[in-house]
Design a protein around this motif. Sequence first.
Motif, short mmCIF file in Angstrom:
data_model
loop_
_atom_site.label_atom_id
_atom_site.label_comp_id
_atom_site.label_asym_id
_atom_site.label_seq_id
_atom_site.Cartn_x
_atom_site.Cartn_y
_atom_site.Cartn_z
N ASP A 105 1.22 -1.75 0.00
CA ASP A 105 -0.13 0.34 0.03
C ASP A 105 1.01 1.27 0.07
OD1 ASP A 105 0.99 -0.34 2.54
OD2 ASP A 105 -1.38 0.46 3.65
N GLU A 106 2.18 1.39 0.80
CA GLU A 106 2.86 2.02 0.78
C GLU A 106 3.95 2.42 -0.88
OE1 GLU A 106 4.66 5.89 2.06
OE2 GLU A 106 3.24 5.09 2.53
N PHE A 107 4.14 1.45 -1.54
CA PHE A 107 4.64 1.39 -2.37
C PHE A 107 3.65 2.26 -3.60
CE2 PHE A 107 4.67 -0.61 -6.64
CZ PHE A 107 6.39 -0.35 -7.78
N MET A 108 2.25 1.47 -3.47
CA MET A 108 1.36 2.21 -3.85
C MET A 108 1.45 3.86 -4.38
SD MET A 108 -3.13 0.41 -4.70
CE MET A 108 -4.05 1.52 -5.91
N ARG A 109 1.12 4.17 -3.00
CA ARG A 109 0.70 5.83 -2.83
C ARG A 109 1.40 6.44 -3.12
NH1 ARG A 109 2.84 9.63 -0.05
NH2 ARG A 109 4.83 8.09 1.29
N LEU A 110 3.39 5.72 -3.17
CA LEU A 110 4.42 6.65 -3.90
C LEU A 110 4.57 6.08 -5.35
CD1 LEU A 110 7.32 4.94 -0.95
CD2 LEU A 110 6.49 7.57 -1.62
N ALA A 111 3.64 5.37 -5.60
CA ALA A 111 3.42 5.47 -7.29
C ALA A 111 2.31 6.15 -8.32
CB ALA A 111 3.97 3.73 -8.06
N LEU A 112 1.07 6.00 -7.60
CA LEU A 112 0.51 7.40 -7.85
C LEU A 112 0.77 8.31 -7.54
CD1 LEU A 112 -3.24 4.23 -7.40
CD2 LEU A 112 -1.17 5.05 -9.54
N TYR A 113 0.93 8.59 -5.93
CA TYR A 113 0.72 10.08 -5.32
C TYR A 113 2.13 11.09 -5.18
CZ TYR A 113 -3.52 8.01 -5.23
OH TYR A 113 -5.16 7.64 -5.95
N GLU A 114 3.46 10.61 -5.56
CA GLU A 114 4.58 10.95 -4.92
C GLU A 114 4.46 12.18 -5.39
OE1 GLU A 114 7.93 11.71 -2.91
OE2 GLU A 114 6.71 10.74 -3.01
N PRO A 115 4.51 13.26 -5.07
CA PRO A 115 4.72 14.89 -5.90
C PRO A 115 5.54 14.85 -7.16
CG PRO A 115 4.14 14.58 -3.70
CD PRO A 115 4.78 13.93 -3.54
N GLY A 116 5.24 14.96 -7.99
CA GLY A 116 5.69 15.52 -9.21
C GLY A 116 6.04 14.02 -9.67
N LEU A 117 6.23 13.27 -9.75
CA LEU A 117 6.28 11.95 -9.46
C LEU A 117 5.43 10.75 -10.20
CD1 LEU A 117 9.81 11.87 -8.11
CD2 LEU A 117 9.23 12.78 -10.43
N GLY A 118 4.61 10.38 -9.23
CA GLY A 118 3.65 10.04 -8.68
C GLY A 118 1.89 9.82 -9.79
N TYR A 119 1.55 8.82 -10.64
CA TYR A 119 0.84 8.60 -11.99
C TYR A 119 -0.07 9.62 -11.61
CZ TYR A 119 -2.47 7.15 -15.40
OH TYR A 119 -2.74 7.23 -16.06
N TYR A 120 -0.97 9.91 -10.83
CA TYR A 120 -1.54 11.06 -10.72
C TYR A 120 -1.38 12.56 -10.28
CZ TYR A 120 -5.71 7.84 -11.29
OH TYR A 120 -6.53 6.83 -11.88
N ALA A 121 0.55 12.85 -10.06
CA ALA A 121 0.84 13.81 -9.94
C ALA A 121 2.09 14.10 -11.18
CB ALA A 121 1.50 13.76 -8.39
N ASN A 122 1.88 13.33 -12.23
CA ASN A 122 2.87 14.14 -13.34
C ASN A 122 2.26 14.66 -14.15
OD1 ASN A 122 2.03 11.71 -14.71
ND2 ASN A 122 3.24 10.86 -13.13
N GLU A 123 3.51 14.95 -15.86
CA GLU A 123 1.85 15.58 -16.35
C GLU A 123 1.48 14.58 -17.77
OE1 GLU A 123 1.99 18.72 -16.60
OE2 GLU A 123 2.89 20.08 -15.04
N ARG A 124 1.71 13.18 -17.52
CA ARG A 124 1.15 12.56 -18.35
C ARG A 124 -0.52 12.60 -18.76
NH1 ARG A 124 0.86 7.76 -18.20
NH2 ARG A 124 1.61 7.53 -20.62
N ALA A 125 -0.55 12.72 -19.42
CA ALA A 125 -2.33 11.99 -19.66
C ALA A 125 -2.91 11.13 -19.09
CB ALA A 125 -2.76 12.20 -21.63
N SER A 172 -3.92 15.98 -6.91
CA SER A 172 -3.01 16.33 -8.36
C SER A 172 -3.17 17.91 -8.49
CB SER A 172 -3.64 15.52 -9.15
OG SER A 172 -2.87 15.15 -10.27
N GLY A 173 -1.67 18.38 -8.53
CA GLY A 173 -1.84 19.82 -9.11
C GLY A 173 -1.92 19.78 -10.71
N THR A 174 -1.19 19.26 -11.45
CA THR A 174 -1.33 19.06 -12.87
C THR A 174 -2.89 18.94 -13.54
OG1 THR A 174 -0.95 17.18 -13.05
CG2 THR A 174 0.37 18.02 -13.51
N LEU A 175 -3.71 17.81 -12.55
CA LEU A 175 -5.15 17.42 -13.14
C LEU A 175 -5.63 18.73 -12.40
CD1 LEU A 175 -5.85 13.35 -12.06
CD2 LEU A 175 -5.95 14.93 -14.36
N ARG A 176 -5.63 19.15 -11.66
CA ARG A 176 -6.27 20.05 -11.27
C ARG A 176 -6.25 21.55 -11.96
NH1 ARG A 176 -5.51 23.87 -5.52
NH2 ARG A 176 -5.83 22.03 -4.45
N ALA A 177 -4.56 21.82 -12.39
CA ALA A 177 -5.01 23.12 -13.45
C ALA A 177 -6.09 22.69 -14.54
CB ALA A 177 -3.65 22.29 -14.53
N ARG A 178 -6.00 21.57 -14.80
CA ARG A 178 -6.96 21.83 -16.58
C ARG A 178 -8.23 21.27 -16.09
NH1 ARG A 178 -3.98 14.67 -17.80
NH2 ARG A 178 -1.62 15.83 -18.10
#
Length: 367
Positions: free
Chosen positions: A30-50, A123-129
């Motif tokens: 669960d901690e791995f998943m949190r980092l993979a998805l939400y780590e600021p600027g890097l995680g899946y939901y926190a990065n710039e990818r579509a 997610s800051g990037t999603l918020r901007a969209r």
Amino acid sequence: MNTEPDSLTTALAARIAKAIDANGGWLPFDEFMRLALYEPGLGYYANERAKFGAMPSSGSDFVTAPELSPVFGQLLAAQVAEALQRTQTDEVWEFGAGSGALAEQLLSTLGDACRRYTIVDLSGTLRARQQARLAAFGDRVRWVAELPAQMQGVVVGNEVLDAMPVKLLVRKAGEWHERGVVVQGEGFAWSDRPSALRPPAEPELPPEAEYLTEIHPQAEAFVATLGERLARGALLLVDYGFGEAEYYHPQRHMGTLVCHHLHQVDADPLALVGHKDITAHVNFTGIAVAAQDAGLDVLGYTTQAHLLINCGLLQKLELLPQTERAAAAKLMMEQEMGELFKAILLAKGVAPWAALGFERGDRTHRL
């Protein structure tokens, strides 16, 4: 499909490896998943990818109901409007608003019934969209990073619970273990440790049978927190999942954890970190119990198909142009989203009512 690591994957993998080292060389999933998805600027939901889109050519990984057809939000608005009226509130809260499509559909359909629309998104990037998409609604829409101590209104979450980190449990030789992650070479590998954790409904299996599943402490804590802070209002959650008996069935021995990347599904969350959505099906029984423990009433639980049909989908389909009808029909088709996706409606601070979207096909008795 790209399988080569890039600078994003390398940076996120280094951050996860550091966390593993700081935790003694082993990190619970669960901690791995949190980092993979939400780590600021890097995680899946926190990065710039579509993330969201109907076609992989757009660089997206999956499509959600609001992107598939605007009919989803237009019909969901009927249940939200009823809940606003019944709870005598005028604010909608949406968690994990994604591209902003559902917010746009709800705001356009609800009109004056919704005085304020509050989006909670990490997610800051999603918020901007979202802000760009919803600019026409002006100051009716606001964004917050955390919940207030007390709130009221109707809370909406579409495909929110499935993206919350889960713990992985595996039974081997009759003993339960928690599955975690270790560093191996340039990447990651699974590592299991004996654990006192158990799934809430243990499947009856022969001693030699290996069985992998998930438990959802974070999703249940999320619902409990909402129950504690919601003074008066309702909570409508739509996601893919099952009741407990079906979730922990002996035949579901490989669990439900999957990844989405460029509209392909795989079962390896340890590869291409930052580029994949990682998700698990929802145990709706656990959600209902957590809600009731927090003072919420369960008003209904049904399939997405029944929810939308009860809210007028069939009549809507008749009025749609043929080009739009096929996409909207997928919302209710059994082999698409209609059966696998479920909806649950919870309420607090008001007398329970017979909710429109759960009038026919209610499955609360199967939770």
